[in-house]
Design an enzyme around this catalytic site. Structure first.
Site, PDB file in Angstrom:
ATOM      1  N   ARG A 173       0.760  -1.106  -0.049  1.00  8.27           N
ATOM      2  CA  ARG A 173       0.040   0.125  -0.098  1.00  8.27           C
ATOM      3  C   ARG A 173       0.950   1.270   0.047  1.00  8.27           C
ATOM      4  O   ARG A 173       0.545   2.188   0.572  1.00  8.27           O
ATOM      5  CB  ARG A 173      -1.019   0.034   1.185  1.00  8.27           C
ATOM      6  CG  ARG A 173      -2.146  -0.804   1.304  1.00  8.27           C
ATOM      7  CD  ARG A 173      -3.251  -0.448   0.238  1.00  8.27           C
ATOM      8  NE  ARG A 173      -4.178  -1.117  -0.127  1.00  8.27           N
ATOM      9  CZ  ARG A 173      -5.288  -1.521   0.714  1.00  8.27           C
ATOM     10  NH1 ARG A 173      -5.469  -0.931   1.876  1.00  8.27           N
ATOM     11  NH2 ARG A 173      -6.013  -2.728   0.386  1.00  8.27           N
ATOM     12  N   ARG A 231      -3.679   6.564   0.164  1.00  5.81           N
ATOM     13  CA  ARG A 231      -3.937   7.601   0.954  1.00  5.81           C
ATOM     14  C   ARG A 231      -3.049   8.507   1.532  1.00  5.81           C
ATOM     15  O   ARG A 231      -3.174   9.508   2.161  1.00  5.81           O
ATOM     16  CB  ARG A 231      -5.383   7.504   1.625  1.00  5.81           C
ATOM     17  CG  ARG A 231      -6.599   7.293   0.563  1.00  5.81           C
ATOM     18  CD  ARG A 231      -7.755   6.835   1.827  1.00  5.81           C
ATOM     19  NE  ARG A 231      -7.482   5.485   2.106  1.00  5.81           N
ATOM     20  CZ  ARG A 231      -8.418   4.570   2.827  1.00  5.81           C
ATOM     21  NH1 ARG A 231      -9.622   5.123   2.994  1.00  5.81           N
ATOM     22  NH2 ARG A 231      -8.099   3.472   2.902  1.00  5.81           N
ATOM     23  N   ARG A 268      -7.010  11.270  -7.423  1.00  7.59           N
ATOM     24  CA  ARG A 268      -8.119  10.613  -7.182  1.00  7.59           C
ATOM     25  C   ARG A 268      -9.277  11.333  -6.796  1.00  7.59           C
ATOM     26  O   ARG A 268     -10.553  10.725  -6.983  1.00  7.59           O
ATOM     27  CB  ARG A 268      -8.077   9.684  -5.978  1.00  7.59           C
ATOM     28  CG  ARG A 268      -6.920   8.216  -6.473  1.00  7.59           C
ATOM     29  CD  ARG A 268      -8.162   7.275  -7.036  1.00  7.59           C
ATOM     30  NE  ARG A 268      -9.332   7.219  -6.246  1.00  7.59           N
ATOM     31  CZ  ARG A 268      -9.816   6.719  -5.264  1.00  7.59           C
ATOM     32  NH1 ARG A 268      -9.060   6.016  -4.546  1.00  7.59           N
ATOM     33  NH2 ARG A 268     -11.157   6.549  -4.880  1.00  7.59           N
ATOM     34  N   ASP A 281      -6.609  -3.459  -7.544  1.00  9.38           N
ATOM     35  CA  ASP A 281      -7.087  -4.338  -6.489  1.00  9.38           C
ATOM     36  C   ASP A 281      -7.368  -5.595  -6.742  1.00  9.38           C
ATOM     37  O   ASP A 281      -7.540  -6.037  -7.836  1.00  9.38           O
ATOM     38  CB  ASP A 281      -8.362  -3.461  -5.943  1.00  9.38           C
ATOM     39  CG  ASP A 281      -8.773  -3.697  -4.477  1.00  9.38           C
ATOM     40  OD1 ASP A 281      -8.115  -3.205  -3.630  1.00  9.38           O
ATOM     41  OD2 ASP A 281      -9.530  -4.683  -4.306  1.00  9.38           O
ATOM     42  N   TYR A 304     -14.653 -12.297   0.741  1.00 14.34           N
ATOM     43  CA  TYR A 304     -15.395 -11.252   0.349  1.00 14.34           C
ATOM     44  C   TYR A 304     -16.658 -11.676  -0.716  1.00 14.34           C
ATOM     45  O   TYR A 304     -18.104 -11.060  -0.319  1.00 14.34           O
ATOM     46  CB  TYR A 304     -14.763 -10.181  -0.677  1.00 14.34           C
ATOM     47  CG  TYR A 304     -13.332  -9.362   0.177  1.00 14.34           C
ATOM     48  CD1 TYR A 304     -13.998  -8.583   1.183  1.00 14.34           C
ATOM     49  CD2 TYR A 304     -12.244  -9.620   0.136  1.00 14.34           C
ATOM     50  CE1 TYR A 304     -13.026  -7.692   1.906  1.00 14.34           C
ATOM     51  CE2 TYR A 304     -11.166  -8.888   0.772  1.00 14.34           C
ATOM     52  CZ  TYR A 304     -11.609  -8.021   1.622  1.00 14.34           C
ATOM     53  OH  TYR A 304     -10.618  -7.496   2.428  1.00 14.34           O
TER      54      TYR A 304
HETATM   55  O1  CP3 Z   1       0.546   0.365  -3.104  1.00 12.01           O
HETATM   56  C1  CP3 Z   1      -0.356  -0.670  -3.165  1.00 12.01           C
HETATM   57  O2  CP3 Z   1      -0.255  -1.575  -2.349  1.00 12.01           O
HETATM   58  C2  CP3 Z   1      -0.836  -0.933  -4.491  1.00 12.01           C
HETATM   59  C3  CP3 Z   1      -2.272  -1.542  -4.679  1.00 12.01           C
HETATM   60  C4  CP3 Z   1      -3.259  -2.281  -3.892  1.00 12.01           C
HETATM   61  C5  CP3 Z   1      -4.309  -1.830  -3.550  1.00 12.01           C
HETATM   62  N1  CP3 Z   1      -5.137  -2.826  -2.931  1.00 12.01           N
HETATM   63  C6  CP3 Z   1      -5.012  -0.271  -3.677  1.00 12.01           C
HETATM   64  C7  CP3 Z   1      -6.050  -0.051  -2.843  1.00 12.01           C
HETATM   65  C8  CP3 Z   1      -3.126  -3.655  -3.503  1.00 12.01           C
HETATM   66  C9  CP3 Z   1      -1.943  -4.480  -3.547  1.00 12.01           C
HETATM   67  C10 CP3 Z   1      -4.298  -3.958  -2.901  1.00 12.01           C
HETATM   68  C11 CP3 Z   1      -4.471  -5.432  -2.467  1.00 12.01           C
HETATM   69  C12 CP3 Z   1      -5.836  -5.616  -1.732  1.00 12.01           C
HETATM   70  N2  CP3 Z   1      -7.250  -5.209  -1.981  1.00 12.01           N
HETATM   71  C13 CP3 Z   1      -5.839  -6.428  -0.422  1.00 12.01           C
HETATM   72  C14 CP3 Z   1      -4.562  -7.364   0.023  1.00 12.01           C
HETATM   73  C15 CP3 Z   1      -3.679  -6.472   0.515  1.00 12.01           C
HETATM   74  C16 CP3 Z   1      -4.248  -6.111   1.932  1.00 12.01           C
HETATM   75  O3  CP3 Z   1      -4.210  -4.900   2.440  1.00 12.01           O
HETATM   76  O4  CP3 Z   1      -4.193  -7.176   2.769  1.00 12.01           O
HETATM   77  C17 CP3 Z   1      -7.109  -6.581   0.177  1.00 12.01           C
HETATM   78  C18 CP3 Z   1      -7.627  -7.248   1.236  1.00 12.01           C
HETATM   79  C19 CP3 Z   1      -7.821  -5.605  -0.743  1.00 12.01           C
HETATM   80  C20 CP3 Z   1      -9.300  -5.324  -0.659  1.00 12.01           C
HETATM   81  C21 CP3 Z   1      -9.511  -3.819  -0.108  1.00 12.01           C
HETATM   82  N3  CP3 Z   1      -9.518  -2.754  -1.333  1.00 12.01           N
HETATM   83  C22 CP3 Z   1      -9.591  -3.024   1.074  1.00 12.01           C
HETATM   84  C23 CP3 Z   1      -9.829  -4.072   2.281  1.00 12.01           C
HETATM   85  C24 CP3 Z   1      -9.626  -1.912   0.808  1.00 12.01           C
HETATM   86  C25 CP3 Z   1      -9.647  -0.857   1.840  1.00 12.01           C
HETATM   87  C26 CP3 Z   1     -10.897  -0.039   2.055  1.00 12.01           C
HETATM   88  C27 CP3 Z   1     -10.635   1.125   2.790  1.00 12.01           C
HETATM   89  O5  CP3 Z   1     -11.097   2.437   2.030  1.00 12.01           O
HETATM   90  O6  CP3 Z   1     -10.048   1.395   3.886  1.00 12.01           O
HETATM   91  C28 CP3 Z   1      -9.465  -1.660  -0.602  1.00 12.01           C
HETATM   92  C29 CP3 Z   1      -9.370  -0.429  -1.263  1.00 12.01           C
HETATM   93  C30 CP3 Z   1      -7.874   0.132  -1.814  1.00 12.01           C
HETATM   94  N4  CP3 Z   1      -7.123  -0.646  -2.474  1.00 12.01           N
HETATM   95  C31 CP3 Z   1      -7.531   1.428  -1.558  1.00 12.01           C
HETATM   96  C32 CP3 Z   1      -6.138   1.241  -2.319  1.00 12.01           C
HETATM   97  C33 CP3 Z   1      -5.146   2.412  -2.419  1.00 12.01           C
HETATM   98  C34 CP3 Z   1      -8.036   2.545  -0.733  1.00 12.01           C
HETATM   99  C35 CP3 Z   1      -9.181   3.042  -1.397  1.00 12.01           C
HETATM  100  C36 CP3 Z   1      -8.894   4.620  -1.624  1.00 12.01           C
HETATM  101  O7  CP3 Z   1      -7.905   5.193  -1.637  1.00 12.01           O
HETATM  102  O8  CP3 Z   1      -9.969   5.426  -1.376  1.00 12.01           O
END
Ligand code: CP3
Length: 355
Positions: free
Chosen positions: A39, A43, A52, A88, A163
């Site tokens: 990540r 944010r 974004r 994602d 999920y």
């Molecule tokens: O920098 C990076 O790591 C690149 C991209 C990345 C994202 N998601 C972007 C993202 C990666 C590798 C993921 C993987 C992902 N997505 C996982 C496995 C990794 C982990 O964190 O355990 C999981 C479980 C998800 C599912 C998911 N997507 C969740 C739980 C969330 C968070 C929701 C929240 O708002 O807190 C997301 C959204 C997400 N994916 C964000 C990002 C940057 C946040 C969205 C935003 O910026 O509004």
């Protein structure tokens, strides 16, 4: 499907094959200690929040130029040793036509949870052509990254299914854990569907130029070893089948996985990502001293006084010395409230520490 990566691929052309990241993933000692952060795009960066604005998470993943720009932001800012592709784990579902969204502050939410044999039978198949925006984004990213490798990724079948069955994030993942015992045939069909979707997503990223791939089984820690081995490991191995034998290192990561590390390695990966709960020396011992490791700075310490963080990072580095190769990372993702200047300073500290 190609049996080998194309000649212009950065691992084949030599652009990334000797990079610190790839060298450490292959068990060697590179010129500098490689580090990247799960990540790292997101944010915590003001430039991310800026680009974004007004665009939903999933839409931003499907605009190739935007996805490339977001992937590059942390590489430019922090001098990390890899980009992690901005996307994602639910993107393959979306591209297959499954009704899914990422709700800000919540996470992935499905229009129709997948709970019965009929629900699974109705899941649409992911088409290779639908992945074109992903390949395009990877091509654009890799062009700009030059000698810095791009890491592709996908969700492992259990984490995706967690999920899909619950329809939204959950704490204990009771839905999929019940299904695997109560209706093993439906579970198997669902896990295989998820494996095939993630496998194709990985394949698209690697063919388009990613130099390594990480399978995220973030929630596998809610499983005991017996359930993991019987109901999950075969599907995770299947997700990796389309990207085996290409020469790109494969990494497997989950949280709370201290008791199943050996089984996670057993699905056929080169590197194990360790969460913040288990010291790397112990992880190395459990894996027989033969597996390069990635990890495991505690994300909670990113907000501690610098001296506390620095001494923790030095301990992580010392513990990692026991493993055949070590790539520094966090034990889970960057918390959104992290001060990005701390991450930049951390990268520079890690690069300054010799062997
Ligand atoms: O920098 C990076 O790591 C690149 C991209 C990345 C994202 N998601 C972007 C993202 C990666 C590798 C993921 C993987 C992902 N997505 C996982 C496995 C990794 C982990 O964190 O355990 C999981 C479980 C998800 C599912 C998911 N997507 C969740 C739980 C969330 C968070 C929701 C929240 O708002 O807190 C997301 C959204 C997400 N994916 C964000 C990002 C940057 C946040 C969205 C935003 O910026 O509004």
């Amino acid at each position: 499907m190609l049996q080998a990566l194309p000649a212009a691929h950065p691992l084949v052309s030599g652009a990334t094959s000797e990079s610190p990241l790839i060298t450490a993933y292959r068990g060697g000692k590179p010129s500098r200690r490689p580090v990247w952060f799960m990540r790292q795009a997101g944010r915590s960066l003001p430039e991310y929040r800026e680009v974004r604005r007004g665009i939903s998470m999933l839409d931003s993943c499907l605009k190739p130029e935007l996805a490339a720009e977001i992937t590059l932001q942390p590489v430019r800012r922090h001098d990390v040793d890899a980009g992690i592709f901005f996307s994602d784990i639910v993107i393959p579902l979306k591209l297959a036509g499954v009704g899914v969204d990422i709700v800000p502050g919540v996470g992935p939410v499905l229009e129709h949870p997948v709970r019965t044999a009929d629900d699974v039978a109705k899941l649409p198949k992911l088409d290779w052509d639908a992945l074109e925006p992903i390949r395009e984004a990877v091509r654009l990213t890799v062009e700009q990254l030059g000698s810095t490798p791009l890491i592709g990724f996908a969700g492992a079948p259990f984490t995706l299914a967690a999920y899909m069955v619950e329809g939204r994030p959950s704490r204990d993942h009771l839905g999929p854990r019940t299904m695997m015992h109560a209706d093993p045939d439906t579970w198997k069909a669902l896990a295989q569907w998820a494996a095939d979707a993630s496998g194709l997503f990985l394949r698209a990223q690697l063919e388009a130029g990613a130099s390594a791939a990480q399978l995220f089984d973030s929630w596998a820690g809610s499983l005991g070893l017996a359930d993991y081995e019987r109901f999950v490991a075969p599907a995770s191995a299947r997700a990796l089948d389309p990207v085996r034998g290409l020469g790109a290192p494969l990494i497997h990561f989950g949280t709370g996985t201290s008791e199943i590390l050996g089984a996670m390695h057993g699905v056929g990966v080169d590197v194990i990502g360790v969460d913040y709960r288990l010291p790397l020396g112990e992880a190395n011992r459990r894996l027989g001293g033969t597996v390069p490791l990635q990890g495991n700075i505690d994300p909670a310490l990113l907000s501690a006084p610098w001296e506390v963080l620095e001494s923790h990072v030095r301990e992580v580095i010392a513990a990692g010395e026991s493993a055949p190769g070590h790539v520094l990372n966090l034990g889970h993702g960057v918390p959104p409230e992290t001060d990005p200047e701390v991450l930049t300073r951390l990268v520079s500290l890690i690069h300054s520490i010799g062997y």
